[in-house]
Design a protein around this motif. Structure first.
Motif, PDB file in Angstrom:
ATOM      1  N   LYS A  17       0.822  -1.209   0.000  1.00  0.00           N
ATOM      2  CA  LYS A  17       0.000   0.000   0.000  1.00  0.00           C
ATOM      3  C   LYS A  17       0.857   1.261   0.000  1.00  0.00           C
ATOM      4  CE  LYS A  17      -4.074  -2.013   2.217  1.00  0.00           C
ATOM      5  NZ  LYS A  17      -4.977  -1.949   3.390  1.00  0.00           N
ATOM      6  N   VAL A  18       2.010   1.227   0.770  1.00  0.00           N
ATOM      7  CA  VAL A  18       2.918   2.383   0.809  1.00  0.00           C
ATOM      8  C   VAL A  18       3.513   2.640  -0.587  1.00  0.00           C
ATOM      9  CG1 VAL A  18       5.105   3.233   1.731  1.00  0.00           C
ATOM     10  CG2 VAL A  18       3.424   2.190   3.256  1.00  0.00           C
ATOM     11  N   VAL A  19       3.974   1.530  -1.223  1.00  0.00           N
ATOM     12  CA  VAL A  19       4.529   1.669  -2.581  1.00  0.00           C
ATOM     13  C   VAL A  19       3.486   2.222  -3.529  1.00  0.00           C
ATOM     14  CG1 VAL A  19       5.457   0.374  -4.541  1.00  0.00           C
ATOM     15  CG2 VAL A  19       6.260  -0.124  -2.222  1.00  0.00           C
ATOM     16  N   GLU A  20       2.278   1.712  -3.360  1.00  0.00           N
ATOM     17  CA  GLU A  20       1.195   2.200  -4.221  1.00  0.00           C
ATOM     18  C   GLU A  20       0.926   3.677  -3.964  1.00  0.00           C
ATOM     19  OE1 GLU A  20      -3.501   1.151  -5.178  1.00  0.00           O
ATOM     20  OE2 GLU A  20      -2.354  -0.031  -3.722  1.00  0.00           O
ATOM     21  N   ALA A  59       3.710   5.811  -5.386  1.00  0.00           N
ATOM     22  CA  ALA A  59       3.583   5.937  -6.845  1.00  0.00           C
ATOM     23  C   ALA A  59       2.607   7.041  -7.228  1.00  0.00           C
ATOM     24  CB  ALA A  59       3.130   4.589  -7.433  1.00  0.00           C
ATOM     25  N   GLU A  60       1.704   7.390  -6.338  1.00  0.00           N
ATOM     26  CA  GLU A  60       0.722   8.436  -6.618  1.00  0.00           C
ATOM     27  C   GLU A  60       1.262   9.843  -6.329  1.00  0.00           C
ATOM     28  OE1 GLU A  60      -2.227   8.061  -7.964  1.00  0.00           O
ATOM     29  OE2 GLU A  60      -2.002   5.881  -8.147  1.00  0.00           O
ATOM     30  N   ILE A  61       2.417   9.882  -5.613  1.00  0.00           N
ATOM     31  CA  ILE A  61       2.947  11.211  -5.233  1.00  0.00           C
ATOM     32  C   ILE A  61       3.325  12.053  -6.448  1.00  0.00           C
ATOM     33  CG2 ILE A  61       4.875  12.377  -4.078  1.00  0.00           C
ATOM     34  CD1 ILE A  61       4.757  10.205  -1.936  1.00  0.00           C
ATOM     35  N   ALA A 106      -0.794  19.344  -8.736  1.00  0.00           N
ATOM     36  CA  ALA A 106      -0.748  20.571  -7.936  1.00  0.00           C
ATOM     37  C   ALA A 106      -0.041  21.699  -8.698  1.00  0.00           C
ATOM     38  CB  ALA A 106      -0.026  20.292  -6.618  1.00  0.00           C
ATOM     39  N   LEU A 107       1.026  21.350  -9.464  1.00  0.00           N
ATOM     40  CA  LEU A 107       1.731  22.355 -10.237  1.00  0.00           C
ATOM     41  C   LEU A 107       0.850  22.890 -11.363  1.00  0.00           C
ATOM     42  CD1 LEU A 107       5.306  20.767 -10.435  1.00  0.00           C
ATOM     43  CD2 LEU A 107       4.676  22.851  -9.196  1.00  0.00           C
ATOM     44  N   LEU A 122      10.599  21.022  -1.203  1.00  0.00           N
ATOM     45  CA  LEU A 122      10.218  19.622  -0.897  1.00  0.00           C
ATOM     46  C   LEU A 122      11.304  18.655  -1.332  1.00  0.00           C
ATOM     47  CD1 LEU A 122       8.073  17.660   0.155  1.00  0.00           C
ATOM     48  CD2 LEU A 122       7.038  17.686  -2.123  1.00  0.00           C
ATOM     49  N   GLN A 123      11.908  18.876  -2.482  1.00  0.00           N
ATOM     50  CA  GLN A 123      12.986  18.017  -2.961  1.00  0.00           C
ATOM     51  C   GLN A 123      14.185  18.098  -2.027  1.00  0.00           C
ATOM     52  OE1 GLN A 123      13.067  15.872  -5.538  1.00  0.00           O
ATOM     53  NE2 GLN A 123      10.881  16.292  -5.934  1.00  0.00           N
TER      54      GLN A 123
END
Length: 325
Positions: A273-276, A279-281, A288-289, A302-303
């Protein structure tokens, strides 16, 4: 012709006489008269017709008369026709009368017809019989086994002979009494020191009730020490407890393995679930941009934050490796 005239009637008379003497026990009748027993010829002929051997009735009647017993031909014949042993009954009555044992003719006949040996019963009443029990094993309260063999002296109870229990019942009851007495003893040493307590206790129980015998005495013939049953039972119990503990430990181990497998499966599911979610980030940042909700400076900040976090994690792992070496 005159000779034949006398010879033929003589032969006929001789034949008739032989047939008469073979059918009528004349010698037995004479013996009865000589002994003072009144038996008519017609009575003897009647016995023949009823298929009763006259000797089986007359000879026992002679014995009874000489012994002073008042018995009738009809009573003896009736007992014979009923399937009884007339001679044994008469001898039993004579023996009982000599020993002073009250035994009537009707009682003796009833015992004989019941299948019991009335003569043996009278003899055991006069001379008591010794019955030996098999080895009886019993355990005292301290766990020690004792093996006992007893001798039981019994005397026939004529009044309870019909319908009374046999020697097997006496032996069984004595064995039960021995087991009860030893089992109630605190220590096997008490029994070894005073074996007569077994006899006294068993005799007080009235074991001859309902039997054809009267118990005169119970003597302990032999007593040996057997196994330590208490210790063996404790060992068996300890072994059983050990197996139960092992089974419970195995059950707990299986439960722990199952829980560990469940946690592993849960961890793998959460990682997926974390990997999933990770992947959505990028998609979320791009959205958002585009929408103007996140500025370029915010994105670079953030980077930088993520790079700083990875550096700190790498430095922490290197410090842990240095401490471990």
């Amino acid at each position: 012709m005159n000779v034949l005239g006398y010879l033929i009637p003589g032969i006929v008379v001789l034949v008739i006489l032989v047939v008469f003497l073979s059918f009528v026990p004349l010698g037995l009748w004479i013996s009865a008269l000589a002994a003072g027993v009144r038996v008519s010829i017609l009575t003897l002929i009647g016995m023949r017709l009823r298929r009763v051997p006259p000797a089986s009735i007359v000879l026992p009647l002679i014995k009874a008369t000489k012994a002073g017993l008042d018995l009738s031909v009809g009573a003896l014949e009736a007992h014979y026709l009923a399937g009884g042993n007339v001679d044994r009954v008469v001898i039993s009555l004579i023996a009982a009368e000599r020993a002073g044992i009250p035994l009537s003719f009707q009682k003796a006949c009833a015992i004989d017809l019941a299948g019991r040996n009335v003569l043996e019963a009278v003899q055991v009443s006069v001379l008591p019989k010794v019955v030996e029990t098999p080895v009886v094993a019993a355990v005292a309260k301290d766990g020690i086994e004792l093996k006992v063999k007893a001798r039981v002296t019994v005397r026939t109870n004529i009044d309870r002979l019909i319908g009374g229990a046999t020697e097997a019942t006496i032996i069984a009851r004595v064995g039960e009494g021995i087991v009860t007495t030893i089992g109630s003893s605190n220590s096997h040493k008490e029994v070894l020191e005073n074996p007569d307590t077994i006899s006294k206790t068993v005799l007080e129980k009235g074991l001859d009730a309902g039997t054809a015998f009267e118990i005169l005495s119970i003597d302990i013939a032999d007593i040996d020490v057997g196994e330590n049953i208490g210790a063996r039972l404790q060992m068996d119990q300890a072994e059983a407890d050990k197996r139960v503990a092992q089974a419970k430990a195995e059950e707990r181990r299986a439960l722990a393995i199952a829980r560990e497998q469940e946690m592993k499966a849960y961890t793998q599911e959460m990682r997926a679930k974390v990997v999933e979610a990770e992947a959505e980030i990028p998609k979320a940042l791009a959205y958002a941009l585009r929408e103007g909700k996140l500025g370029v400076l915010d994105y670079y900040s953030l980077q930088n934050l993520q790079a700083d976090t990875r550096m700190r994690e790498r430095l922490g792992k290197e410090e842990e490796k240095g401490e471990g070496q």
